[in-house]
Design a protein around this motif. Structure first.
Motif, PDB file in Angstrom:
ATOM      1  N   HIS A 140       0.841  -1.209   0.000  1.00 29.97           N
ATOM      2  CA  HIS A 140       0.000   0.000   0.000  1.00 29.97           C
ATOM      3  C   HIS A 140       0.868   1.247   0.000  1.00 29.97           C
ATOM      4  O   HIS A 140       1.715   1.416   0.883  1.00 29.97           O
ATOM      5  N   VAL A 141       0.665   2.101  -1.004  1.00 28.46           N
ATOM      6  CA  VAL A 141       1.369   3.383  -1.094  1.00 28.46           C
ATOM      7  C   VAL A 141       0.448   4.468  -0.551  1.00 28.46           C
ATOM      8  O   VAL A 141      -0.693   4.610  -1.006  1.00 28.46           O
ATOM      9  N   GLU A 142       0.931   5.243   0.431  1.00 25.54           N
ATOM     10  CA  GLU A 142       0.131   6.306   1.040  1.00 25.54           C
ATOM     11  C   GLU A 142       0.095   7.515   0.103  1.00 25.54           C
ATOM     12  O   GLU A 142       0.851   8.469   0.252  1.00 25.54           O
ATOM     13  N   GLU A 143      -0.793   7.474  -0.883  1.00 27.05           N
ATOM     14  CA  GLU A 143      -0.841   8.539  -1.894  1.00 27.05           C
ATOM     15  C   GLU A 143      -1.171   9.906  -1.296  1.00 27.05           C
ATOM     16  O   GLU A 143      -0.681  10.926  -1.781  1.00 27.05           O
ATOM     17  N   GLU A 144      -1.974   9.944  -0.246  1.00 25.64           N
ATOM     18  CA  GLU A 144      -2.357  11.224   0.352  1.00 25.64           C
ATOM     19  C   GLU A 144      -1.180  11.908   1.032  1.00 25.64           C
ATOM     20  O   GLU A 144      -1.217  13.102   1.285  1.00 25.64           O
ATOM     21  N   GLU A 145      -0.146  11.141   1.361  1.00 21.27           N
ATOM     22  CA  GLU A 145       1.029  11.729   1.992  1.00 21.27           C
ATOM     23  C   GLU A 145       2.230  11.736   1.053  1.00 21.27           C
ATOM     24  O   GLU A 145       3.369  11.930   1.490  1.00 21.27           O
ATOM     25  N   HIS A 146       1.976  11.533  -0.233  1.00 22.15           N
ATOM     26  CA  HIS A 146       3.054  11.630  -1.213  1.00 22.15           C
ATOM     27  C   HIS A 146       3.507  13.076  -1.355  1.00 22.15           C
ATOM     28  O   HIS A 146       2.687  13.985  -1.486  1.00 22.15           O
ATOM     29  N   THR A 147       4.805  13.296  -1.281  1.00 23.65           N
ATOM     30  CA  THR A 147       5.376  14.622  -1.473  1.00 23.65           C
ATOM     31  C   THR A 147       6.160  14.626  -2.779  1.00 23.65           C
ATOM     32  O   THR A 147       7.143  13.894  -2.906  1.00 23.65           O
ATOM     33  N   PRO A 148       5.748  15.429  -3.768  1.00 23.47           N
ATOM     34  CA  PRO A 148       6.491  15.460  -5.033  1.00 23.47           C
ATOM     35  C   PRO A 148       7.878  16.071  -4.855  1.00 23.47           C
ATOM     36  O   PRO A 148       8.132  16.820  -3.896  1.00 23.47           O
ATOM     37  N   ALA A 149       8.760  15.767  -5.770  1.00 25.45           N
ATOM     38  CA  ALA A 149      10.097  16.354  -5.755  1.00 25.45           C
ATOM     39  C   ALA A 149      10.001  17.870  -5.929  1.00 25.45           C
ATOM     40  O   ALA A 149       9.130  18.382  -6.629  1.00 25.45           O
ATOM     41  N   THR A 150      10.906  18.572  -5.263  1.00 19.24           N
ATOM     42  CA  THR A 150      10.946  20.036  -5.355  1.00 19.24           C
ATOM     43  C   THR A 150      11.869  20.445  -6.490  1.00 19.24           C
ATOM     44  O   THR A 150      13.075  20.161  -6.450  1.00 19.24           O
ATOM     45  N   TYR A 151      11.285  21.126  -7.471  1.00 18.48           N
ATOM     46  CA  TYR A 151      12.056  21.588  -8.624  1.00 18.48           C
ATOM     47  C   TYR A 151      12.154  23.111  -8.554  1.00 18.48           C
ATOM     48  O   TYR A 151      11.177  23.828  -8.796  1.00 18.48           O
TER      49      TYR A 151
END
Length: 364
Positions: free
Chosen positions: A251-262
């Motif tokens: 299970h991947v916690e999609e709601e707590e996914h943080t995208p990479a900072t560009y």
């Protein structure tokens, strides 16, 4: 998931709109700095009481943020445009920025032409600042794995499908994702931070639970790594004879996914130039990208494609930094119970840095 932030707007004539963001939250860490102002606050996580402290320096961010707001209010004759100051909760959970955006940050308030933030650095001396253009911080994913076996007596292992052995094989196999599937010119991290299974010496349990943190920069790398975790986990369980109805749950916690900072390269170059003018080139450091994560990234990922830049604020007492460099002494990292920024110099630097950047972006 819900926006509980603070937004302040200062309109000062025609011109661009600049958004300055600070994070607000603390961490469930007991402070052990020995300082007279050390945190003794306790909070509840569920039914458990825990000590909390600003182990990531968000108190330093907030103080610099307030100082910046005061300076820009006093210097209104030197800039023209709109200033949006936001206090963002839940950065540590990777959900606060997205919650504010979903709650209408860019529609209920002036939409920024630029978004800027600072973050303290536990490896830079106070009085200095750092920057990195392009991918500066990694994406962050929390992955929960439940290895389901068939439990039984430890003396009759042949009658079981041992989830502890399967989990051990999975952990070792996961190490090959970065070493053999990710390009050596790319970056990724797969760390198993928690594993729990079993209750007694002679009992083979029915399941084992693991928690992973997964880091990457590029979206395609993230997608590949997460798919590999699923494939490897399911494949090892199947090879051990686990029936399909007992296949592992990944299970991947999609709601707590943080995208990479560009960090927008053009904006970052402009910010770096301002910082060099303000502090001198010797005090402005071009840093490496790091695998830590920051949900400040979300502000640049909407359809509006707002250019963003987060830069680093040195936090370590200079004499302590020199001792670490010369004698190899350990500097407490972010999230450490011993992390203690040097207050006055770091705050003054933070206020000067952010005020100078905003004055440049909103200059008449």
């Amino acid at each position: 998931r819900t926006g509980y932030g603070v937004v302040a707007v200062l309109r000062n004539g025609p011109g661009p709109t600049v958004m300055v963001r600070t994070d607000l939250d603390a961490l469930p860490v007991e402070e052990r700095t020995g300082l007279p102002y050390a945190s003794h606050v306790k909070e509840h996580i569920g039914e458990t009481e825990v000590s909390v402290m600003h182990a990531c320096g968000h108190d330093l961010h907030m103080t610099s943020f307030i100082g910046t707001a005061r300076m820009l209010a006093r210097l209104r004759d030197q800039w023209s445009g709109t200033l949006v100051m936001i206090g963002q909760p839940a950065e540590e959970r990777g959900s606060g920025a997205l919650a504010l955006l979903r709650d209408g940050l860019y529609t209920r308030f002036p939409k920024p032409d630029y978004a800027v933030a600072l973050h303290d650095a536990a490896e830079l001396p106070a009085g200095t600042v750092g920057y990195h253009e392009g991918y500066a911080l990694a994406s962050v994913d929390s992955v929960d794995i439940t290895i389901r076996g068939i439990g039984g007596h430890g003396a009759w292992p042949q009658a079981t499908k041992d989830p502890i052995v399967i989990a051990a094989e999975v952990i070792m196999a996961l190490q090959t994702i970065v070493s053999r599937e990710v390009s050596p010119l790319d970056s990724a991290v797969v760390t198993v931070g928690s594993i729990h299974g079993g209750t007694k010496h002679n009992i083979i349990p029915d399941e084992v639970k693991m928690q992973l943190t997964v880091r990457s920069y590029k979206p395609e790398t993230r997608k590949m790594v997460l798919a590999s975790i699923q494939r490897i986990t399911e494949g090892i369980a199947a090879s051990a004879g686990v029936p399909p109805e007992r296949a592992p749950i990944v299970h991947v916690e999609e709601e707590e996914h943080t995208p990479a900072t560009y960090n927008d390269p053009a904006l970052t170059a402009r910010v770096a130039g301002v910082l060099e003018e303000t502090f001198g080139k010797d005090n402005v450091i071009h840093t490496d990208a790091v695998m830590g994560g920051e949900d400040f990234s979300e502000y640049g990922l909407t359809a509006d494609k707002v250019p963003i830049c987060i830069f680093w604020l040195g936090a370590v007492a200079p004499e302590r930094y020199r001792a670490a460099q010369e004698q190899g002494l350990r500097l407490p990292p972010l999230h450490s119970s011993e992390f203690a920024p040097l207050p006055e110099l770091a705050i003054r630097t933070g206020v000067r840095a952010m005020t100078s950047v905003v004055l440049n972006l909103l200059k008449k």
